[in-house]
Design a protein around this motif. Structure first.
Motif, short mmCIF file in Angstrom:
data_model
loop_
_atom_site.label_atom_id
_atom_site.label_comp_id
_atom_site.label_asym_id
_atom_site.label_seq_id
_atom_site.Cartn_x
_atom_site.Cartn_y
_atom_site.Cartn_z
N PHE A 7 0.83 -1.21 0.00
CA PHE A 7 0.00 0.00 0.00
C PHE A 7 0.86 1.26 0.00
CE2 PHE A 7 -2.78 -3.16 1.90
CZ PHE A 7 -4.02 -2.86 1.36
N ASP A 8 0.58 2.15 -0.93
CA ASP A 8 1.06 3.51 -0.81
C ASP A 8 0.44 4.10 0.46
OD1 ASP A 8 2.08 6.08 -1.69
OD2 ASP A 8 -0.01 6.57 -2.14
N LEU A 9 1.07 5.10 1.05
CA LEU A 9 0.53 5.64 2.32
C LEU A 9 -0.38 6.86 2.08
CD1 LEU A 9 0.47 5.62 5.42
CD2 LEU A 9 2.57 6.98 5.39
N ASP A 10 0.25 7.95 1.59
CA ASP A 10 -0.51 9.20 1.45
C ASP A 10 -1.45 9.11 0.26
OD1 ASP A 10 -1.33 11.84 1.59
OD2 ASP A 10 0.43 12.60 0.53
N GLY A 11 -2.75 9.23 0.50
CA GLY A 11 -3.73 9.15 -0.58
C GLY A 11 -4.39 7.78 -0.66
N VAL A 12 -3.90 6.83 0.15
CA VAL A 12 -4.49 5.49 0.16
C VAL A 12 -4.90 5.10 1.59
CG1 VAL A 12 -4.11 3.03 -0.32
CG2 VAL A 12 -3.20 4.77 -1.88
N ILE A 13 -3.94 5.17 2.51
CA ILE A 13 -4.19 4.80 3.91
C ILE A 13 -4.56 6.05 4.73
CG2 ILE A 13 -3.16 3.79 6.00
CD1 ILE A 13 -3.56 1.73 3.79
N VAL A 14 -3.82 7.13 4.51
CA VAL A 14 -4.13 8.42 5.16
C VAL A 14 -4.16 9.50 4.09
CG1 VAL A 14 -3.11 7.84 7.41
CG2 VAL A 14 -1.67 8.87 5.63
N PHE A 15 -4.69 10.66 4.46
CA PHE A 15 -4.85 11.74 3.47
C PHE A 15 -4.16 13.00 4.01
CE2 PHE A 15 -7.88 8.51 2.77
CZ PHE A 15 -7.82 8.34 1.40
N THR A 16 -2.86 13.04 3.79
CA THR A 16 -2.07 14.17 4.31
C THR A 16 -1.72 15.16 3.19
OG1 THR A 16 -0.03 12.89 4.07
CG2 THR A 16 -1.09 12.82 6.21
N ASP A 17 -2.33 14.96 1.99
CA ASP A 17 -1.95 15.88 0.91
C ASP A 17 -2.36 17.32 1.22
OD1 ASP A 17 -4.57 15.09 0.57
OD2 ASP A 17 -4.51 15.16 -1.62
N GLY A 90 -8.21 8.62 14.73
CA GLY A 90 -9.45 9.01 14.04
C GLY A 90 -9.21 9.46 12.60
N ASP A 91 -7.94 9.68 12.23
CA ASP A 91 -7.62 10.08 10.85
C ASP A 91 -7.55 8.89 9.90
OD1 ASP A 91 -7.39 12.98 10.89
OD2 ASP A 91 -5.78 12.63 12.34
N VAL A 92 -7.76 7.67 10.41
CA VAL A 92 -7.83 6.49 9.54
C VAL A 92 -9.25 5.97 9.56
CG1 VAL A 92 -7.04 4.12 9.22
CG2 VAL A 92 -5.42 5.88 9.87
N SER A 93 -9.83 5.75 8.39
CA SER A 93 -11.24 5.33 8.33
C SER A 93 -11.40 3.88 8.81
CB SER A 93 -11.76 5.45 6.89
OG SER A 93 -11.10 4.50 6.09
N ASP A 94 -12.61 3.56 9.26
CA ASP A 94 -12.92 2.17 9.64
C ASP A 94 -12.73 1.27 8.44
OD1 ASP A 94 -13.54 3.00 12.15
OD2 ASP A 94 -15.72 2.99 11.84
N SER A 95 -13.05 1.78 7.26
CA SER A 95 -12.95 0.98 6.04
C SER A 95 -11.50 0.56 5.79
CB SER A 95 -13.50 1.83 4.88
OG SER A 95 -13.28 1.21 3.67
N VAL A 96 -10.54 1.47 6.02
CA VAL A 96 -9.12 1.13 5.86
C VAL A 96 -8.73 0.07 6.89
CG1 VAL A 96 -6.76 2.00 6.21
CG2 VAL A 96 -8.36 3.27 4.77
N ARG A 97 -9.08 0.30 8.16
CA ARG A 97 -8.69 -0.66 9.22
C ARG A 97 -9.31 -2.03 8.96
NH1 ARG A 97 -6.01 1.95 13.42
NH2 ARG A 97 -6.39 4.19 13.43
N ASP A 98 -10.59 -2.05 8.59
CA ASP A 98 -11.28 -3.33 8.38
C ASP A 98 -10.69 -4.07 7.17
OD1 ASP A 98 -12.84 -2.61 10.48
OD2 ASP A 98 -14.62 -2.12 9.30
N THR A 99 -10.34 -3.32 6.11
CA THR A 99 -9.80 -3.96 4.90
C THR A 99 -8.43 -4.58 5.21
OG1 THR A 99 -11.00 -2.42 3.50
CG2 THR A 99 -9.14 -3.58 2.48
#
Ligand code: B16
Ligand code: MG
Length: 212
Positions: A7-17, A90-99
């Motif tokens: 997984f790429d990080l920024d833009g996939v797991i978190v959104f720090t752009d 809280g900056d990581v969605s449930d969808s990311v954690r569950d996936t």
């Protein structure tokens, strides 16, 4: 057969752009350079020094020395890290954690493959550092995306051949890096609009329909 997901990080797991944008905009304003969100899109997946060169395309002042460029990139990173410091789980969605959990439950190895030298700091802030089997980031590479180095290193850390890895990316440079590594590719976000990956997805949980 795919055994591993990188997984790429920024833009996939978190959104720090947005934080990158605020920090680069401060530098641009200090130098009197025009910079907007469209230009910011060109910075996705690109290393810090390469981002600075893109920013300086609109600079009309005297030539800057290498030392001055490093000082600018360092100042940008200081601004960026001040913003990262406020991140929480809280900056990581449930969808990311569950996936991520479900992929591990299905037996896939998972890694980060990020251009960022701040990747581990970000993962610690959002409490995801233990969610990955390996982390390949801007600290262990000499060549940034679209060079495949960051993903090849991730495959090495996982002890898996490249052709068993699948890359998930939001940047065109990242999809091209994954292809150059001989890996399967999935595009999300910005990269999905170019239709250059093996699969385009709209949300991260769509991966679970691809990786059965
Ligand atoms: P840093 P990714 C990339 O992260 C960002 O998309 C890109 O905008 C940034 O310049 C690069 O990391 C380097 O980041 O300054 O923190 O080392 O998408 O590859 O996870
Ligand atoms: Mg990215």
């Amino acid at each position: 057969m795919i055994t591993s997901v990188i997984f790429d990080l920024d833009g996939v797991i978190v959104f720090t752009d947005k934080f990158h944008y605020i920090a680069w905009k401060k530098i641009a304003d200090e130098l009197g350079i025009y910079f907007d969100e469209t230009l910011n899109n060109r910075l996705r997946g690109v290393s810090r020094m390469d981002c600075l060169e893109i920013l300086l395309e609109n600079y009309t002042g005297r030539a800057l020395s290498d030392g001055e460029k490093i000082a600018l990139a360092t100042r940008k990173n200081d601004y960026y890290r001040e913003l990262l410091a406020g991140m929480t789980p809280g900056d990581v969605s449930d969808s990311v954690r569950d996936t991520l959990s479900e992929l591990r439950r299905r037996g896939y190895l998972i890694s980060i493959g990020s251009s960022s030298k701040n990747a581990k700091f970000i993962l610690e802030k959002v409490k995801l550092a233990d969610a990955f089997d390996a982390i390949s980031d801007g600290n262990n590479i000499d060549n940034s995306k679209p060079n495949p180095e960051v993903f090849v290193k991730a495959a090495n850390y996982l002890n898996q051949p490249c052709n068993r890895c699948l890359v998930v990316e939001d940047a065109e440079a990242g999809i091209n890096a994954g292809k150059a590594a001989g890996m399967a590719t999935v595009a999300i976000g910005d990269a999905a609009t170019s239709h250059i990956a093996d699969h385009d997805i709209t949300q991260i949980s769509d991966l679970l329909g691809i990786l059965l």
